[in-house]
Design an enzyme around this catalytic site. Structure first.
Site: not given
Ligand code: GSH
Length: 229
Positions: A13, A40, A65-66
């Protein structure tokens, strides 16, 4: 006393990597806990309302949220990565958002279903880098001599292109020399290098190979020898 920090992560990620880079820049100890996003676990869904990584557990309190995680870390731990001056800080936050848009463009590129779509998605990324080129100064970092949060965001962005270049020369940076130089600086930064495990390159290639996309077909057509070079 500072509560223990746990970064709930996924091995590939890029948003997790942002937070890991910020933590490393601040030289703060933390525990990294990887989850399988295809299965999950309940404890993860309990702390991640959107079911996404990263989540930062501050003691028992989850932050998701990162960008918010990075802002929290910058508010609470030295050294500051954001500029002190509000207008300059706002500009940095805006380019962090731009970094997220580039990540979306990367996902569209590696998921493109056919060669024509792959070419279009490639051209869109080239356009993003032309925009970025015009925003960069003399380096070595996004905003001069201080490593900032924008640098933490773009380290993981550029890492994808190491994998893409193992597949073919797509010419992503041919018309963006400042972006290319910035990419090289970020690739050498200890915090950026340390934000992924040693098997990251192979895992990413496997992930790309399994997309069922035009890029996956390109990988499948390559000699194994070419990929390991
Ligand atoms: N806007 C979020 C995006 C985080 C994101 O898209 N994470 C992905 C992995 S890179 C995720 O967890 N995807 C799993 C899903 O959507 O089910 C952030 O900035 O934290």
């Amino acid at each position: 006393m500072t509560p223990a920090l746990t970064l709930v992560s996924h091995a590939l990620c890029p948003y997790v990597q942002r937070a890991a880079i910020v933590l490393a820049e601040k030289r703060v100890a933390f525990t990294r806990c990887d989850v399988d996003l295809a299965h999950k676990p309940d404890w993860f869904l309990a702390v991640s309302p959107l079911g996404k990584t990263p989540v930062l557990l501050v003691g028992d309190t989850p932050i998701f949220e990162s960008a918010v995680i990075c802002e929290y870390l910058d508010d609470t731990l030295a050294p500051r990565l954001h500029p002190a001056e509000p207008l300059r800080r706002a500009r940095h936050r805006a380019w962090m958002e731009f970094g997220s848009a580039v990540l979306n463009g990367i996902a569209a590129f590696y998921a493109a279903p056919d060669p024509a779509a792959l070419r279009s998605r490639r051209d869109e990324l080239v356009q993003r880098f032309a925009t970025l080129e015009a925003a960069l100064g003399d380096g070595p970092w996004f905003d001069g001599t201080c490593f900032s949060m924008v640098d933490a965001v773009f380290g993981p962005v550029f890492r994808y292109f190491d994998a893409f270049e193992r597949i073919d020369d797509f010419g992503f940076f041919d018309a963006a020399p400042k972006v290319g130089a910035w990419r090289a600086q970020l690739a050498a930064r200890a915090s950026v290098r340390g934000a992924v495990a040693t098997d990251y390159d192979e895992r990413l290639l496997q992930f790309l190979r399994r997309r069922g996309s035009a890029l996956s077909a390109r990988i499948a057509a390559l000699e194994p020898r070419t990929l390991s070079a």
